[in-house]
Design a protein around this motif. Structure first.
Motif, PDB file in Angstrom:
ATOM      1  N   ALA A  15     -35.817  46.006  11.078  1.00  0.00           N
ATOM      2  CA  ALA A  15     -35.703  46.389   9.669  1.00  0.00           C
ATOM      3  C   ALA A  15     -36.473  47.681   9.399  1.00  0.00           C
ATOM      4  O   ALA A  15     -36.026  48.540   8.638  1.00  0.00           O
ATOM      5  N   ALA A  61     -32.876  41.699   3.153  1.00  0.00           N
ATOM      6  CA  ALA A  61     -34.288  41.548   3.512  1.00  0.00           C
ATOM      7  C   ALA A  61     -34.601  40.096   3.878  1.00  0.00           C
ATOM      8  O   ALA A  61     -35.300  39.837   4.869  1.00  0.00           O
ATOM      9  N   ALA A  85     -31.710  47.539   8.556  1.00  0.00           N
ATOM     10  CA  ALA A  85     -31.201  46.971   7.310  1.00  0.00           C
ATOM     11  C   ALA A  85     -29.839  47.553   6.939  1.00  0.00           C
ATOM     12  O   ALA A  85     -28.970  46.841   6.434  1.00  0.00           O
TER      13      ALA A  85
END
Length: 131
Positions: A104, A92, A109
C-alpha cells in the motif's frame, strides 16, 4: 455477449477514470464533508454517462440487444460501486485485512482500486449477458 459488454464497459471505465476525470474530482473524491461527496458523485455520474454511451454504441454498432431496465440497474451498480470504492476506505481496509501495508505504501492501492472496479464491471457484464 459478455465479452462485448465487458470490453465496452471497461473502455468507458478507463475514459471516465482518466481523461474525463477532473483534477478536482481526483483530489477531492475521498475527502470528508460535502465537497468530497460532490466530487465523488460527479465522478460517479461521469462513469454512469460514459458507460451509458458505450452501451448505446454497442447497441447501434454491434446490434446488441440490451433491455432498458437491466441496463439502468447495471449503470446504477457501476456508478454506486465506483463511488464507494473511490472513497478509498474500502481499499485501505482490504489492504489492511490482506496484510498488504508495505505494498500500500509503494503504490499498491491504485492496483487494488482498479481491480475492484474491474470486478464490479464483470458483475455488470455477467448480469446484462444473462438477461
Amino acid at each position: 455477449m459478455f465479452a462485448e459488454l465487458f470490453i465496452l464497459m471497461y473502455a468507458a471505465h478507463l475514459a471516465a477514470d482518466y481523461p474525463l476525470q477532473t483534477d478536482h474530482q481526483a483530489g477531492c473524491k475521498a475527502a470528508h464533508g460535502a465537497a468530497g461527496w460532490r466530487a465523488n458523485l460527479a465522478h460517479a455520474a461521469t462513469h454512469f454517462a460514459a458507460v451509458a454511451v458505450m452501451l448505446g454504441v454497442g447497441a447501434l454498432v454491434l446490434g446488441l440487444t440490451i433491455p432498458v431496465l437491466p441496463a439502468l440497474l447495471a449503470l446504477v451498480w457501476i456508478a454506486g460501486t465506483h463511488s464507494v470504492i473511490d472513497r478509498r476506505w474500502p481499499v485501505a481496509r482490504w489492504m489492511a485485512f490482506a496484510r498488504q501495508a508495505g505494498w500500500a505504501q509503494h503504490g499498491g492501492a491504485a492496483h487494488v482500486d482498479q481491480t475492484a472496479h474491474v470486478l464490479a464491471l464483470v458483475v455488470a457484464a455477467l448480469f446484462l449477458a444473462a438477461v
